[in-house]
Design a protein around this motif. Structure first.
Motif, PDB file in Angstrom:
ATOM      1  N   ASN A  38       0.859  -1.175   0.000  1.00  0.00           N
ATOM      2  CA  ASN A  38       0.000   0.000   0.000  1.00  0.00           C
ATOM      3  C   ASN A  38       0.898   1.229   0.000  1.00  0.00           C
ATOM      4  O   ASN A  38       1.568   1.518   0.978  1.00  0.00           O
ATOM      5  N   ASP A  39       0.881   1.947  -1.102  1.00  0.00           N
ATOM      6  CA  ASP A  39       1.767   3.097  -1.285  1.00  0.00           C
ATOM      7  C   ASP A  39       1.070   4.395  -0.859  1.00  0.00           C
ATOM      8  O   ASP A  39       0.910   5.317  -1.646  1.00  0.00           O
ATOM      9  N   GLY A  40       0.628   4.430   0.402  1.00  0.00           N
ATOM     10  CA  GLY A  40       0.027   5.642   0.954  1.00  0.00           C
ATOM     11  C   GLY A  40      -1.362   5.953   0.431  1.00  0.00           C
ATOM     12  O   GLY A  40      -1.729   7.126   0.310  1.00  0.00           O
ATOM     13  N   SER A  41      -2.146   4.947   0.131  1.00  0.00           N
ATOM     14  CA  SER A  41      -3.505   5.156  -0.385  1.00  0.00           C
ATOM     15  C   SER A  41      -4.343   5.980   0.583  1.00  0.00           C
ATOM     16  O   SER A  41      -4.221   5.848   1.803  1.00  0.00           O
ATOM     17  N   THR A  42      -5.227   6.799   0.020  1.00  0.00           N
ATOM     18  CA  THR A  42      -6.133   7.608   0.833  1.00  0.00           C
ATOM     19  C   THR A  42      -7.576   7.107   0.749  1.00  0.00           C
ATOM     20  O   THR A  42      -8.470   7.703   1.332  1.00  0.00           O
ATOM     21  N   ASP A  43      -7.810   6.022   0.021  1.00  0.00           N
ATOM     22  CA  ASP A  43      -9.134   5.427  -0.059  1.00  0.00           C
ATOM     23  C   ASP A  43      -9.179   4.190   0.845  1.00  0.00           C
ATOM     24  O   ASP A  43      -8.410   4.100   1.797  1.00  0.00           O
ATOM     25  N   ARG A  44     -10.023   3.219   0.570  1.00  0.00           N
ATOM     26  CA  ARG A  44     -10.171   2.028   1.411  1.00  0.00           C
ATOM     27  C   ARG A  44      -9.176   0.910   1.068  1.00  0.00           C
ATOM     28  O   ARG A  44      -9.312  -0.202   1.557  1.00  0.00           O
ATOM     29  N   SER A  45      -8.190   1.178   0.249  1.00  0.00           N
ATOM     30  CA  SER A  45      -7.236   0.141  -0.158  1.00  0.00           C
ATOM     31  C   SER A  45      -6.548  -0.505   1.040  1.00  0.00           C
ATOM     32  O   SER A  45      -6.397  -1.732   1.096  1.00  0.00           O
ATOM     33  N   LYS A  46      -6.128   0.289   2.016  1.00  0.00           N
ATOM     34  CA  LYS A  46      -5.457  -0.255   3.201  1.00  0.00           C
ATOM     35  C   LYS A  46      -6.361  -1.237   3.924  1.00  0.00           C
ATOM     36  O   LYS A  46      -5.936  -2.332   4.310  1.00  0.00           O
ATOM     37  N   THR A  65       3.239   1.792   3.354  1.00  0.00           N
ATOM     38  CA  THR A  65       4.276   2.820   3.333  1.00  0.00           C
ATOM     39  C   THR A  65       3.642   4.174   3.009  1.00  0.00           C
ATOM     40  O   THR A  65       2.493   4.250   2.589  1.00  0.00           O
ATOM     41  N   GLU A  66       4.423   5.219   3.193  1.00  0.00           N
ATOM     42  CA  GLU A  66       4.012   6.538   2.721  1.00  0.00           C
ATOM     43  C   GLU A  66       4.125   6.534   1.199  1.00  0.00           C
ATOM     44  O   GLU A  66       4.906   5.781   0.627  1.00  0.00           O
ATOM     45  N   ASN A  67       3.382   7.410   0.551  1.00  0.00           N
ATOM     46  CA  ASN A  67       3.399   7.469  -0.904  1.00  0.00           C
ATOM     47  C   ASN A  67       4.789   7.865  -1.399  1.00  0.00           C
ATOM     48  O   ASN A  67       5.301   8.922  -1.069  1.00  0.00           O
ATOM     49  N   GLN A  68       5.396   6.934  -2.157  1.00  0.00           N
ATOM     50  CA  GLN A  68       6.723   7.168  -2.730  1.00  0.00           C
ATOM     51  C   GLN A  68       6.760   6.850  -4.219  1.00  0.00           C
ATOM     52  O   GLN A  68       7.800   6.947  -4.835  1.00  0.00           O
ATOM     53  N   GLY A  69       5.638   6.393  -4.758  1.00  0.00           N
ATOM     54  CA  GLY A  69       5.585   6.055  -6.175  1.00  0.00           C
ATOM     55  C   GLY A  69       5.720   4.561  -6.409  1.00  0.00           C
ATOM     56  O   GLY A  69       6.179   3.800  -5.559  1.00  0.00           O
TER      57      GLY A  69
END
Length: 93
Positions: A38-46, A65-69
């Protein structure tokens, strides 16, 4: 039997993610490790990742993780992979 690690970078894919996970879990080749990053998703992905990791603890490894690409997410997956072979799947596949 050789193990295959499948690396799946995820960023805001709640609508497609469950279908992707179901497809991987239901493969005929059973000795697989599914690495969901999970690259820092802001939806329900986590939440979807965590639910599936609890449902399939022997198959799914969850990393948040935090969004890093996508490149960094894939590198995280490579470091965590335990398989003899590594494959990649996009979370909307």
């Amino acid at each position: 039997m050789k193990q295959i690690s499948i690396i799946v970078p995820v960023y805001n894919r709640e609508k497609q993610l469950q279908r992707c996970i179901d497809s991987l879990v239901n493969q005929t080749y059973k000795n697989i490790q599914i690495v969901l990053i999970n690259d820092g998703s802001t939806d329900r992905s986590k939440e979807i990742i965590d639910i599936n990791q609890k449902k399939y603890p022997d198959k799914i490894l969850a990393i948040h993780t935090e969004n890093q690409g996508v490149s960094m997410a894939r590198n995280e997956g490579i470091e965590a992979a335990q398989g003899d072979y590594i494959g990649f799947v996009d979370s909307d596949d």
